[in-house]
Design an enzyme around this catalytic site. Structure first.
Site, PDB file in Angstrom:
ATOM      1  N   LYS A  68     -10.618  -2.743  28.661  1.00  0.00           N
ATOM      2  CA  LYS A  68     -10.618  -3.878  27.872  1.00  0.00           C
ATOM      3  C   LYS A  68     -11.037  -5.457  29.336  1.00  0.00           C
ATOM      4  O   LYS A  68     -12.358  -5.700  29.173  1.00  0.00           O
ATOM      5  CB  LYS A  68      -9.093  -4.852  27.421  1.00  0.00           C
ATOM      6  N   GLN A 112      -1.206  -6.306  23.200  1.00  0.00           N
ATOM      7  CA  GLN A 112      -1.500  -4.933  23.135  1.00  0.00           C
ATOM      8  C   GLN A 112       0.474  -4.076  22.785  1.00  0.00           C
ATOM      9  O   GLN A 112       1.032  -4.657  22.554  1.00  0.00           O
ATOM     10  CB  GLN A 112      -1.715  -3.587  24.628  1.00  0.00           C
ATOM     11  N   ASP A 135      -8.485  -9.918  17.747  1.00  0.00           N
ATOM     12  CA  ASP A 135      -7.980  -8.389  16.951  1.00  0.00           C
ATOM     13  C   ASP A 135      -8.559  -8.460  15.522  1.00  0.00           C
ATOM     14  O   ASP A 135      -8.323  -6.848  15.541  1.00  0.00           O
ATOM     15  CB  ASP A 135      -6.854  -8.389  17.160  1.00  0.00           C
TER      16      ASP A 135
HETATM   17  N1  GUN Z   1      -3.248  -1.192  20.415  1.00  0.00           N
HETATM   18  C1  GUN Z   1      -4.134   0.018  19.806  1.00  0.00           C
HETATM   19  N2  GUN Z   1      -5.263  -0.866  19.431  1.00  0.00           N
HETATM   20  C2  GUN Z   1      -4.722  -1.829  19.415  1.00  0.00           C
HETATM   21  C3  GUN Z   1      -5.628  -2.680  19.130  1.00  0.00           C
HETATM   22  O1  GUN Z   1      -6.794  -2.892  18.829  1.00  0.00           O
HETATM   23  N3  GUN Z   1      -5.197  -4.307  19.273  1.00  0.00           N
HETATM   24  C4  GUN Z   1      -4.079  -4.125  20.189  1.00  0.00           C
HETATM   25  N4  GUN Z   1      -3.860  -5.337  20.274  1.00  0.00           N
HETATM   26  N5  GUN Z   1      -3.298  -3.143  20.415  1.00  0.00           N
HETATM   27  C5  GUN Z   1      -4.029  -1.853  20.402  1.00  0.00           C
END
Ligand code: GUN
Length: 311
Positions: A68, A112, A135
Site C-alpha cells: 500500500k 490493518q 476503508d
Molecule cells: N485486512 C485484510 N483486508 C483489509 C482491508 O481491506 N483493510 C484493512 N484495514 N485491513 C485488512
C-alpha cells in the site's frame, strides 16, 4: 480510460473465448489517472497523506501494508507508517488513532486487520474519524453505503465494480451470486450491486457457510463473486456456461514443491465455463489497493476543498 482484455486462448477448446480480467492492468490505469488529481491537491500546498497502523506480526499483513505504501509513493500520496507492538495494550492503538484523527495533515487512516485478540476490532472501527475512514468500515460509512449515499466505498467491492465495468460486464438485471458475508467484502459487495446506479441494479443472492446446496445457486448466476476464503471451493461443475467469475480468494496452499496461491475458484475448470474470469493473483488484489488510493485522494480533495473528478 481504455481497458484491454487478454484472451486466454488455451481455454477456448469448449467455447468461443474466455477473457482474463486483468486487475493488474486496470489498477495501473487507475493509479496513473489518480496522479493528476494528486497534483491538483498538491498545488494547494497540501499533499494527500495516508497513515497506516499495523498491530500484528503476520508477514502477509506486513507485505500488504508495504505494498500500500509503494502504491501511494507511485501516485504521489505521502504516507505515515505506524507499527504497534501486538502485545501493547489496546489503549495504545486507540491513542494512536485519536492522534491521527486530530492531525490535519493526515487524510486517510487505515488500521490493518486482523488485530490481536485483546483489541476489540469494532471499537477500533468506530474510533477512526468517518471522514478519514478510507476503508469505509466505520458504521456511519456502512450506513451511508446501504442508504445509497456512500462516502467511501469499501476498497475490494469498489474495485470489483470497476473491474466489471472495465470488462464490459453489465450488472443491471444480472443474477449475481456473492459467496461470503464478511463486512469487508460480501456485505458491501451485495449492497453496491443492488444500488440504483451504474454498476448496480443487479439481483443479488448472498451465500455463506450455512447455505444449502451452493451449486444450485451458483448455477443460476450470470456473475459469481467468490469471497469465502476456501481454496478452490467453486469448480466448473457448479457454473453455467457464459458466467463471469470474480475470485476474491487469496489462499496459500501446500504443493509438492512448496506452496502456491490459489483463489476460491478452481481456475481451469471454471475458465472452461466462463465468459470472463479474474486470475489469482493479479485480479481483485491490485484493484483493492488502487481503490484505497482513490479513497485517500477523495478524502484529501474534500479536506482541501479541491473539486476533482476521479477516474
Ligand atoms: N485486512 C485484510 N483486508 C483489509 C482491508 O481491506 N483493510 C484493512 N484495514 N485491513 C485488512
Amino acid at each position: 480510460m481504455r481497458f484491454k482484455y487478454v484472451a486466454v486462448e488455451y481455454f477456448c477448446m469448449t467455447q468461443t473465448q474466455t477473457r482474463l480480467i486483468d486487475g493488474t492492468e486496470v489498477a495501473a490505469s487507475i493509479r496513473s489517472e489518480l496522479i493528476s488529481s494528486v497534483r491538483r491537491i498538491d498545488n494547494t500546498g497540501t499533499t494527500p497523506q495516508l497513515a497506516t497502523v499495523l498491530m500484528n506480526d503476520d508477514p502477509a499483513s506486513q507485505t500488504y501494508v508495504s505494498m500500500k505504501h509503494d502504491d501511494c509513493e507511485e501516485v504521489g500520496i505521502a504516507t505515515r507508517d505506524i507499527e504497534i507492538d501486538p502485545e501493547a495494550p489496546a489503549a495504545e492503538l486507540f491513542d494512536t488513532v485519536d492522534e491521527l484523527n486530530a492531525d490535519p495533515s493526515v487524510h486517510g487512516v487505515l488500521v490493518q486487520m486482523p488485530l490481536p485478540d485483546h483489541v476489540d476490532e469494532r471499537e477500533v472501527l468506530r474510533r477512526v474519524d468517518p471522514k478519514k475512514d478510507v476503508d469505509g468500515f466505520h458504521p456511519e460509512n456502512v450506513g451511508r453505503l446501504v442508504a445509497g449515499q456512500a462516502r467511501y466505498k469499501p476498497c475490494t467491492p469498489h474495485g470489483i465494480q470497476k473491474l466489471l465495468t472495465a470488462a464490459n460486464v453489465e450488472t443491471e438485471g444480472a443474477d449475481v451470486v456473492v459467496i461470503g458475508r464478511s463486512n469487508i467484502v460480501g456485505k458491501p459487495m451485495a449492497n453496491l450491486l443492488i444500488q440504483k446506479t451504474d454498476g448496480g441494479n443487479a439481483t443479488v443472492t448472498v451465500c455463506h457457510s450455512r447455505s444449502d446446496d451452493l451449486a444450485s445457486k451458483t448455477r443460476t448466476a450470470d456473475i459469481v463473486i467468490a469471497a469465502a476464503g476456501v481454496p478452490e471451493m467453486i469448480d466448473g461443475d457448479m457454473l453455467s456456461s457464459g458466467v463471469v467469475i470474480i475470485d476474491v480468494g487469496i489462499n496459500r496452499v501446500e504443493t509438492e514443491t512448496g506452496s502456491e496461491l490459489v483463489g476460491d475458484v478452481a481456475f481451469e475448470s471454471a475458465a472452461e465455463k466462463a465468459d470472463a474470469i479474474t486470475p489469482v493473483p493479479g485480479g481483485v488484489g491490485p484493484m483493492t489497493r488502487a481503490m484505497l488510493l482513490w479513497n485517500t485522494v477523495k478524502a484529501a480533495a474534500v479536506a482541501t476543498e479541491v473539486s476533482i473528478e476521479l477516474p
